[in-house]
Design an enzyme around this catalytic site. Structure first.
Site, PDB file in Angstrom:
ATOM      1  N   PHE A 173       0.840  -1.194   0.000  1.00 50.72           N
ATOM      2  CA  PHE A 173       0.000   0.000   0.000  1.00 50.72           C
ATOM      3  C   PHE A 173       0.873   1.241   0.000  1.00 50.72           C
ATOM      4  O   PHE A 173       2.063   1.198   0.343  1.00 50.72           O
ATOM      5  CB  PHE A 173      -0.929   0.011   1.225  1.00 50.72           C
ATOM      6  CG  PHE A 173      -0.201   0.064   2.548  1.00 50.72           C
ATOM      7  CD1 PHE A 173       0.061   1.275   3.167  1.00 50.72           C
ATOM      8  CD2 PHE A 173       0.234  -1.102   3.169  1.00 50.72           C
ATOM      9  CE1 PHE A 173       0.735   1.324   4.384  1.00 50.72           C
ATOM     10  CE2 PHE A 173       0.899  -1.069   4.383  1.00 50.72           C
ATOM     11  CZ  PHE A 173       1.154   0.146   4.989  1.00 50.72           C
ATOM     12  N   CYS A 174       0.272   2.366  -0.414  1.00 48.37           N
ATOM     13  CA  CYS A 174       0.948   3.664  -0.390  1.00 48.37           C
ATOM     14  C   CYS A 174      -0.119   4.739  -0.199  1.00 48.37           C
ATOM     15  O   CYS A 174      -1.282   4.429   0.051  1.00 48.37           O
ATOM     16  CB  CYS A 174       1.756   3.880  -1.665  1.00 48.37           C
ATOM     17  SG  CYS A 174       0.765   3.764  -3.175  1.00 48.37           S
ATOM     18  N   THR A 175       0.255   5.995  -0.320  1.00 46.15           N
ATOM     19  CA  THR A 175      -0.659   7.086   0.018  1.00 46.15           C
ATOM     20  C   THR A 175      -1.904   7.115  -0.863  1.00 46.15           C
ATOM     21  O   THR A 175      -3.030   7.105  -0.379  1.00 46.15           O
ATOM     22  CB  THR A 175       0.068   8.440  -0.075  1.00 46.15           C
ATOM     23  OG1 THR A 175       1.281   8.383   0.674  1.00 46.15           O
ATOM     24  CG2 THR A 175      -0.812   9.556   0.468  1.00 46.15           C
TER      25      THR A 175
END
Length: 326
Positions: A176-178
């Site tokens: 996951f990331c922003t």
């Protein structure tokens, strides 16, 4: 009170004429008093901007006039102040820089997982959950069960994979990331490296915070964002973090009580990283910022940003030297 719509957007799409898009895109942003930065490359568009509701709607309508950008991925939040100082459209080699040739999310990418299904996936003990963001982002918030690769930039991610992950051992990997864009690249890279079951959070952390009620959430802490808000809470509102204008890293009220903190000059995280000459320049810049504020103007300076890039390059060279000496 006026409210600003903060719009984070991206799309991987072939834009061979991306250099020709820059001028009209800049024009529509300036005409509608939209601030922020958008990156254009042959592989697509990426960035975050802010403006009035009408202005952002105008920009999204402008995208719809180009069939390639009509379904650009975007996420919105609200802020009471304009979080950006300038309007910029930059031409880049990549819209998110991993530094590995040939990685194409349009060709291969991981399996998208909706926010509503994310908790079940990452609660599976057979799933390795990896936070693809930088170390300073992870420090202020991440998902329960997540591994922190402790990368300084996204360019470090391939090295982390090479040194720590194994397709034969790690059968299921979730990332996951922003906002989702880094995971487009990271999952594509993982698939190219032979990892079979690779998943990523569709829409990123911001979409998860928007859709999953806090009482059901597995998110812990706040989410770093690349604008003047610094970080947002589970309600996507600005949290208690500020930014050190010397190193651009997030700081807390506790950090500001430290003897190492001098506004605009240093914080506990960077007190030993700048020379006295650099600190003198920072003090002068802070003085100009205060004078501009008193005049009701916005001061925009580049010394700190240049020093940050210089520091990143020095760290990169140091890492290369360490690897070559092994």
């Amino acid at each position: 009170m006026s409210q600003y719509i903060v719009c984070a957007l991206y799309k991987f799409v072939s834009l061979e004429d991306y250099t020709e898009i820059r001028q009209p895109l800049t024009q529509v942003m300036e005409d509608n008093q939209i601030r922020g930065t958008l990156l254009l490359a042959s592989e697509g568009i990426n960035g975050t901007v802010a403006g009035s509701r009408k202005a952002i709607d105008t920009l999204l309508t402008w995208f719809k006039e180009d069939s390639r950008l009509a379904d650009v991925v975007y996420k919105e939040s609200i802020n009471d102040v304009q979080p950006f100082n300038r309007t910029k459209v930059k031409l880049k080699k990549e819209i998110v820089t991993m530094g590995v040739e040939g990685i194409d999310p349009l060709h291969v990418v991981g399996t998208y997982v909706k926010p509503a299904d994310w908790n079940a996936l990452i609660s599976d003990p057979d799933v390795l959950l990896v936070d693809t963001r930088n170390d300073y982002e992870v420090d202020i918030g991440t998902f329960k069960y997540a591994v922190n690769p402790k990368t300084e930039t996204f360019r470090d991610f391939p090295q982390y994979v090479a040194e720590n992950l194994d397709p034969a051992k790690h059968k299921k990997v979730a990332m996951f990331c922003t906002g989702g864009i880094r995971c487009e690249k990271s999952t594509a890279y993982m698939k190219e490296q032979g990892f079979d079951e690779v998943y990523h959070l569709e829409g990123g952390i911001l979409k998860y915070l928007e859709e999953v009620p806090e009482e059901n959430s597995l998110w812990e802490g706040d989410c770093y964002v690349f604008d003047g808000r610094v970080a947002v809470n589970h309600q996507l509102e600005k949290s208690h973090y500020d930014v050190c204008n010397a190193c651009r890293l997030p700081i807390t009220d506790e950090d500001k009580q430290s003897d190492s903190f001098e506004k605009g000059v240093s914080c506990p995280k960077c007190i030993d990283q700048h020379t006295e000459e650099q600190k003198s320049r920072f003090r002068e810049r802070e003085k100009q910022v205060q004078l501009a504020n008193e005049r009701g103007e916005t001061h925009v300076g580049g010394d700190a940003a240049k020093l940050i890039e210089q520091r990143k390059q020095e760290k990169k060279e140091k890492k290369q030297q360490q690897r070559s000496s092994k």
